[in-house]
Write a protein that holds these residues in place. Structure first.
Motif, PDB file in Angstrom:
ATOM      1  N   ALA A  83       0.817  -1.215   0.000  1.00 60.86           N
ATOM      2  CA  ALA A  83       0.000   0.000   0.000  1.00 60.86           C
ATOM      3  C   ALA A  83       0.853   1.268   0.000  1.00 60.86           C
ATOM      4  O   ALA A  83       0.529   2.242  -0.689  1.00 60.86           O
ATOM      5  CB  ALA A  83      -0.942  -0.007   1.205  1.00 60.86           C
ATOM      6  N   ALA A  84       1.931   1.283   0.758  1.00 56.40           N
ATOM      7  CA  ALA A  84       2.765   2.480   0.829  1.00 56.40           C
ATOM      8  C   ALA A  84       3.402   2.782  -0.529  1.00 56.40           C
ATOM      9  O   ALA A  84       3.480   3.943  -0.952  1.00 56.40           O
ATOM     10  CB  ALA A  84       3.841   2.313   1.893  1.00 56.40           C
ATOM     11  N   VAL A  85       3.860   1.745  -1.221  1.00 53.47           N
ATOM     12  CA  VAL A  85       4.451   1.945  -2.550  1.00 53.47           C
ATOM     13  C   VAL A  85       3.385   2.409  -3.531  1.00 53.47           C
ATOM     14  O   VAL A  85       3.620   3.319  -4.339  1.00 53.47           O
ATOM     15  CB  VAL A  85       5.121   0.645  -3.041  1.00 53.47           C
ATOM     16  CG1 VAL A  85       5.690   0.828  -4.448  1.00 53.47           C
ATOM     17  CG2 VAL A  85       6.226   0.205  -2.085  1.00 53.47           C
ATOM     18  N   ARG A  86       2.202   1.805  -3.463  1.00 54.23           N
ATOM     19  CA  ARG A  86       1.119   2.211  -4.387  1.00 54.23           C
ATOM     20  C   ARG A  86       0.724   3.660  -4.180  1.00 54.23           C
ATOM     21  O   ARG A  86       0.425   4.369  -5.146  1.00 54.23           O
ATOM     22  CB  ARG A  86      -0.109   1.308  -4.192  1.00 54.23           C
ATOM     23  CG  ARG A  86       0.013  -0.045  -4.846  1.00 54.23           C
ATOM     24  CD  ARG A  86      -1.365  -0.667  -5.078  1.00 54.23           C
ATOM     25  NE  ARG A  86      -2.201  -0.614  -3.894  1.00 54.23           N
ATOM     26  CZ  ARG A  86      -2.185  -1.517  -2.922  1.00 54.23           C
ATOM     27  NH1 ARG A  86      -1.341  -2.534  -2.977  1.00 54.23           N
ATOM     28  NH2 ARG A  86      -3.001  -1.406  -1.891  1.00 54.23           N
ATOM     29  N   ARG A  87       0.704   4.109  -2.934  1.00 52.33           N
ATOM     30  CA  ARG A  87       0.347   5.514  -2.694  1.00 52.33           C
ATOM     31  C   ARG A  87       1.321   6.444  -3.391  1.00 52.33           C
ATOM     32  O   ARG A  87       0.913   7.438  -4.008  1.00 52.33           O
ATOM     33  CB  ARG A  87       0.309   5.793  -1.187  1.00 52.33           C
ATOM     34  CG  ARG A  87      -0.945   5.298  -0.491  1.00 52.33           C
ATOM     35  CD  ARG A  87      -1.102   5.908   0.882  1.00 52.33           C
ATOM     36  NE  ARG A  87      -0.044   5.516   1.805  1.00 52.33           N
ATOM     37  CZ  ARG A  87      -0.079   4.432   2.576  1.00 52.33           C
ATOM     38  NH1 ARG A  87      -1.132   3.623   2.537  1.00 52.33           N
ATOM     39  NH2 ARG A  87       0.905   4.153   3.391  1.00 52.33           N
ATOM     40  N   TRP A  88       2.608   6.139  -3.320  1.00 46.64           N
ATOM     41  CA  TRP A  88       3.594   6.974  -4.001  1.00 46.64           C
ATOM     42  C   TRP A  88       3.509   6.827  -5.512  1.00 46.64           C
ATOM     43  O   TRP A  88       3.698   7.804  -6.257  1.00 46.64           O
ATOM     44  CB  TRP A  88       5.000   6.651  -3.497  1.00 46.64           C
ATOM     45  CG  TRP A  88       5.295   7.366  -2.219  1.00 46.64           C
ATOM     46  CD1 TRP A  88       5.343   6.850  -0.961  1.00 46.64           C
ATOM     47  CD2 TRP A  88       5.545   8.770  -2.088  1.00 46.64           C
ATOM     48  NE1 TRP A  88       5.609   7.835  -0.047  1.00 46.64           N
ATOM     49  CE2 TRP A  88       5.749   9.029  -0.708  1.00 46.64           C
ATOM     50  CE3 TRP A  88       5.620   9.838  -2.980  1.00 46.64           C
ATOM     51  CZ2 TRP A  88       6.022  10.301  -0.221  1.00 46.64           C
ATOM     52  CZ3 TRP A  88       5.894  11.102  -2.497  1.00 46.64           C
ATOM     53  CH2 TRP A  88       6.095  11.329  -1.148  1.00 46.64           C
ATOM     54  N   GLN A  89       3.186   5.631  -5.984  1.00 44.56           N
ATOM     55  CA  GLN A  89       2.964   5.468  -7.421  1.00 44.56           C
ATOM     56  C   GLN A  89       1.829   6.369  -7.892  1.00 44.56           C
ATOM     57  O   GLN A  89       1.940   7.032  -8.936  1.00 44.56           O
ATOM     58  CB  GLN A  89       2.641   4.010  -7.735  1.00 44.56           C
ATOM     59  CG  GLN A  89       3.823   3.065  -7.662  1.00 44.56           C
ATOM     60  CD  GLN A  89       3.434   1.628  -7.950  1.00 44.56           C
ATOM     61  OE1 GLN A  89       2.369   1.164  -7.546  1.00 44.56           O
ATOM     62  NE2 GLN A  89       4.294   0.907  -8.653  1.00 44.56           N
ATOM     63  N   ASP A  90       0.739   6.397  -7.150  1.00 43.25           N
ATOM     64  CA  ASP A  90      -0.416   7.226  -7.521  1.00 43.25           C
ATOM     65  C   ASP A  90      -0.074   8.711  -7.464  1.00 43.25           C
ATOM     66  O   ASP A  90      -0.508   9.487  -8.322  1.00 43.25           O
ATOM     67  CB  ASP A  90      -1.597   6.922  -6.607  1.00 43.25           C
ATOM     68  CG  ASP A  90      -2.148   5.518  -6.786  1.00 43.25           C
ATOM     69  OD1 ASP A  90      -1.891   4.904  -7.848  1.00 43.25           O
ATOM     70  OD2 ASP A  90      -2.828   5.023  -5.864  1.00 43.25           O
TER      71      ASP A  90
END
Length: 205
Positions: free
Chosen positions: A143-150
């Motif tokens: 989730a933390a990586v996806r937030r930065w991807q978004d």
């Protein structure tokens, strides 16, 4: 087309896609191609060295960028099987229905603007029993990586020639009319926001 997009971006894409981790991923997938092959997003021709000439009889390399085709020209000319460039985007595949045995996409589904029509077109040109081979980066499971991807995706897409960090590749492949037959995933060494990889094979439903 601006100077950056025309002259700088193709070289940047070539260098980033030629990294050792990416090349090792290509080596896992490309030799699985067989028969008459359509490669979507040929780019600078980085996959060409990995085709098995004992399994492949012909390759069509679909690549809309003249600069990328120029980078790929030497490698394409040295292939021991028939090779032909197709100067069209992924959304426009000018081949007949049921005309290829394998479609290969590597680090391309992140960039194509109209992905579902492209996948429908891939399904159209595959012969019965044909398959789609893919190796792509996309949405990370953490989730933390996806937030930065978004967060970074709008800027990344602008500087990366339309590349998206956060596409859910398996979901998009299924939405395009395919069943995934097998798939593996991992983070490649390096920048985690662009490093989560999916690779596998899929068949039209």
């Amino acid at each position: 087309m601006g100077i950056y997009a025309k002259y700088v971006l193709p070289r940047v894409v070539h260098l980033s896609c030629a990294s050792n981790p990416c090349m090792r991923q290509r080596e896992k997938v490309v030799p699985l191609a067989s028969g008459e092959v359509l490669e979507i997003g040929l780019g600078s021709g980085l996959n060409l060295r990995y085709y098995d000439p004992g399994r492949v009889t012909r390759v069509w390399g679909l690549e809309p960028s003249a600069q990328m085709r120029k980078l790929a020209a030497n490698a394409a000319g040295a292939m021991p099987f028939k090779f032909e460039f197709i100067d069209r985007p992924g959304e426009e595949i000018p081949l007949a229905a049921s005309s290829v045995d394998t479609v290969l996409v590597t680090y391309t589904l992140c960039t194509i603007a109209q992905l579902e029509p492209t996948l429908r077109g891939i399904a159209r040109v595959l012969r019965p029993g044909g398959r789609l081979l893919f190796c792509e980066h996309g949405a990370a499971p953490d989730a933390a990586v996806r937030r930065w991807q978004d967060r970074l995706n709008p800027v990344w897409r602008r500087i990366g020639g339309g590349c998206n960090l956060n596409r859910a590749i398996p979901d998009l492949i299924r939405a395009g009319g395919f069943e995934i037959d097998w798939m593996e995933t991992m983070y490649l060494p390096g920048w985690r926001l662009a490093g989560f990889n999916y690779w596998g094979g899929a068949s039209p439903r």
